[in-house]
Design an enzyme around this catalytic site. Sequence first.
Site, short mmCIF file in Angstrom:
data_model
loop_
_atom_site.label_atom_id
_atom_site.label_comp_id
_atom_site.label_asym_id
_atom_site.label_seq_id
_atom_site.Cartn_x
_atom_site.Cartn_y
_atom_site.Cartn_z
N LYS A 28 0.93 -1.24 -0.04
CA LYS A 28 -0.01 -0.14 -0.03
C LYS A 28 0.77 1.32 0.03
CE LYS A 28 -3.12 -2.33 3.22
NZ LYS A 28 -2.30 -3.40 3.23
N GLU A 85 -6.01 -4.02 -6.47
CA GLU A 85 -7.17 -4.43 -5.65
C GLU A 85 -6.99 -5.05 -4.47
OE1 GLU A 85 -10.12 -4.52 -5.33
OE2 GLU A 85 -10.70 -5.22 -7.21
N ASP A 88 -2.65 0.42 9.33
CA ASP A 88 -3.04 -0.27 8.05
C ASP A 88 -4.62 0.24 7.60
OD1 ASP A 88 -2.21 -2.19 6.11
OD2 ASP A 88 -3.66 -3.45 7.07
N LYS A 105 -5.93 1.87 4.00
CA LYS A 105 -6.89 1.32 3.31
C LYS A 105 -8.15 2.42 3.10
CE LYS A 105 -6.16 -3.38 4.62
NZ LYS A 105 -6.59 -4.28 5.69
#
Length: 809
Positions: free
Chosen positions: A571, A598, A670, A674
């Site tokens: 990420k 994805e 995290d 996202k």
Amino acid sequence: MIVLKFGGTSLESVDSIKEVKEVITSKSGGRIVVVSAIGKTTNELQHMAELARAGDTQYISVYEQLHDQHAAIISSLLDISFHEKIEAIFKQLRRVCDGVFLLKELTKRSLDFILSAGELLSSNIIASYLKKEGEQVNLLDSRAFIKTDDSFGGAVVDFHTSNGLLKQALETSSEVTVMGGFISSAPNGESTTLGRGGSDYTASIVAAALDAEILEIWTDVDGLMTADPRMVKHAQVIDEITYEEAIELSHFGAKVLYSPSLKPCFEKDIPIRIKNTFNKQTEGTLVSSGTDDDQLVKGITSLQNVSLISLSGTGLLSIPKFTKDFFATLAQHNLGVEFITQSNAEHTITIGLASEDAECAYHVLTKNFESHIADGLIDPIGIERDLSILALVGKNMKNQVGVSGNMFHVLGRNGVSIKAISQGSSERNISAIVKKADLSKSLNVLHEAFFQYEVKRVNLFIVGVGNVGKAFLEQLRTQSFILREEHRISIKLTGVANSQKMTLDEEGISLDKWKDKLDAGDDFDPKRFQHKIIELNLRNSIFIDITAAKAIADLYPDFLQKSISVVTPNKIAATESFISYQNLKQTTRRYSSQFLIETNVCAGLPVLSTLSDVVRSGDHVHQIEAVLSGTLNFLFNEYDGSRNFVDVIKQAKEEGYTEPDPRMDLSCEDVKRKLLILIRESGYSFEMNEIALEAFMPSSCQNTTSMEEFYKQVEKQEDYFKELYQKSKENGTRLKVVAIFKDGKATVKLSEIRTEHPFYHLEGKDNIVLFFTDRYKEQPLVIKGAGAGAAVTASGIFADVLRLSQPES
Ligand code: ADP
Ligand code: ASP
Ligand code: MG
């Protein structure tokens, strides 16, 4: 009467000459056999002549080598150690070469004399051998029948005289006649040649003069192919082709046929069949006037060494004479132009020539326009080297729109930049100039695009073979057969690396043995790995980063700029500053690459691909509510105070549900990442520090420097976690870390979820995302399912790879 031509590739050895005899004796009636020089003799003769001219005595060893090679063939085939005629040819050859050596002068005339020895030798040997085998054989010296002018090196045939001579000698012949190809003679009887590869031409001239039933060209491939088989592994034989198409294909490099050779047969409508001496039973390719196939592109062909010369300047607009002079100068020096384009404003003329011709053109043009360059009417002559021409050929292309569009799309997507384009006036050919370094990739990718029944090859380069990486490779291994057989996609592991080692193999690394290969690989260095991938310059390349490392994420821009797409669950790149996120996106647009992430959000769940469809279809996302951490969901679902919170964390790590460093999960860092990605992919400009975090971890746990210390601190705080759990239990709620984006504000916090809320029943390590949009107003669009784990993440990566591998992508 039939004419059979055998190329040097069919005469390379004693065994292949025996195959040639089989072909000849399997037929009956009048047969004219036209032979090239044995193997690479013509190249060797040329080499020898150039050494002699340079005053290098090495020419003698080349001469001796040629002599010994021919003597060995004679002794095997004819059982004799001395062949008078052959020795006489060699003797004369030696005398001429000694002359060249002494004078250090090699004219086109003497070179033609030297080169003609090749076909004189081969025709004598084949004729003697056939005689020995019991055939009635008539040996002709072609120079007495193929008459030309005296332009040595590529003489112009005098058809009138040659046809008359050939008819007179051969029209009623019912036996086997052997003659050398390529060689001819000027009006005064001196040896001339018809240009390299010219034996095909001799055969066609003879076939046309005698109104032969057919001309058979016997070579070492199964026929004329859809592409040069040395460049495109999957090239296929073309069953039928028209003369015009074959002329276009051979003009731009399909060496199997010498381009001018088609004309005499074309004019007389004599069919040509190209066949393989070493695979006689295959049908080969039929070249004729009428085929009614509907194949759009018949073949792809190329010339490897090309340069572009350009003439530009304001003078071109006002003084038409410049254009005329330009082409006249080229013609005067016998320089063949392969390719012409002119800009709309007639301000620049660009031509493509074979590289040797281009160097000459550059000098003569610079000299010719010297004074106009000095007075500024003409710019200095431009030259661009190291290029190639490739061309699509097919008679049906003119009836179909979009072929050139598709051609350029396919090349562009693979990072091939096109220097110039030209569509032949016949519309049977579309040609483009590309960098020589891109030629092989271009030919292969076009071949895949236009001969779609073939398998598309995709090249994967993977960094990171931990839990997820291993699972991905295993999925690839088990699926590769089905992908190949049913979807016509061949996905190859072309490079693989971990933090220690790296290995690459253009042919593909076995999915059963990648680990051994990797262990034996070179020491890993991200930049070097990248450099090697870019250097390989393979079509349909995909870089897959299955690490969480910044050093790897830093490689993406260079890959994307080389049109190599990136697939990753990492990420880091997507959550750096909005500017750099935007730059990445822009790079993908500019260089036709893709950045597929994805698995950045909810592992393999199709969250981002769904979101992308929503946004692209014109919908607007207003609000997002989500549980985005499979890890945290697992922890709060599992933890009930009966065992320590720290043990549940350790279990999650062991089972592969956490980030490599579980602190990333527990700090909610995290989840923030996202959520940021979801917000950005929804079309908002947003930064990480705009997300408000209500941390649930005590600060003593957050600021640890090692995993052991972290575990120790969490253990110390067991009472705190127990209390969180008890409180929620008493309230009849469940604990979830919820990410919310609403009214332009984003928060991440641990919340007590009531029974009626859709998040309440989120079990195990599941994730859920609710999108509220213009179209999904009351009832949000919901995506729910397993949000962590090696297998599901690997299958998300697989889905991205397949997205990039579809024929239309
Ligand atoms: P010969 O000695 O029989 O005249 P050449 O070497 O001149 O043979 O031509 C045959 C070679 O042409 C083949 O071995 C093949 O590698 C090459 N070639 C290049 N393009 C094509 C094509 N489109 N189809 C078939 N062969 C091709
Ligand atoms: N031997 C000649 C050459 O190598 C002619 C031919 O092979 O067609 O060019
Ligand atoms: Mg040839």
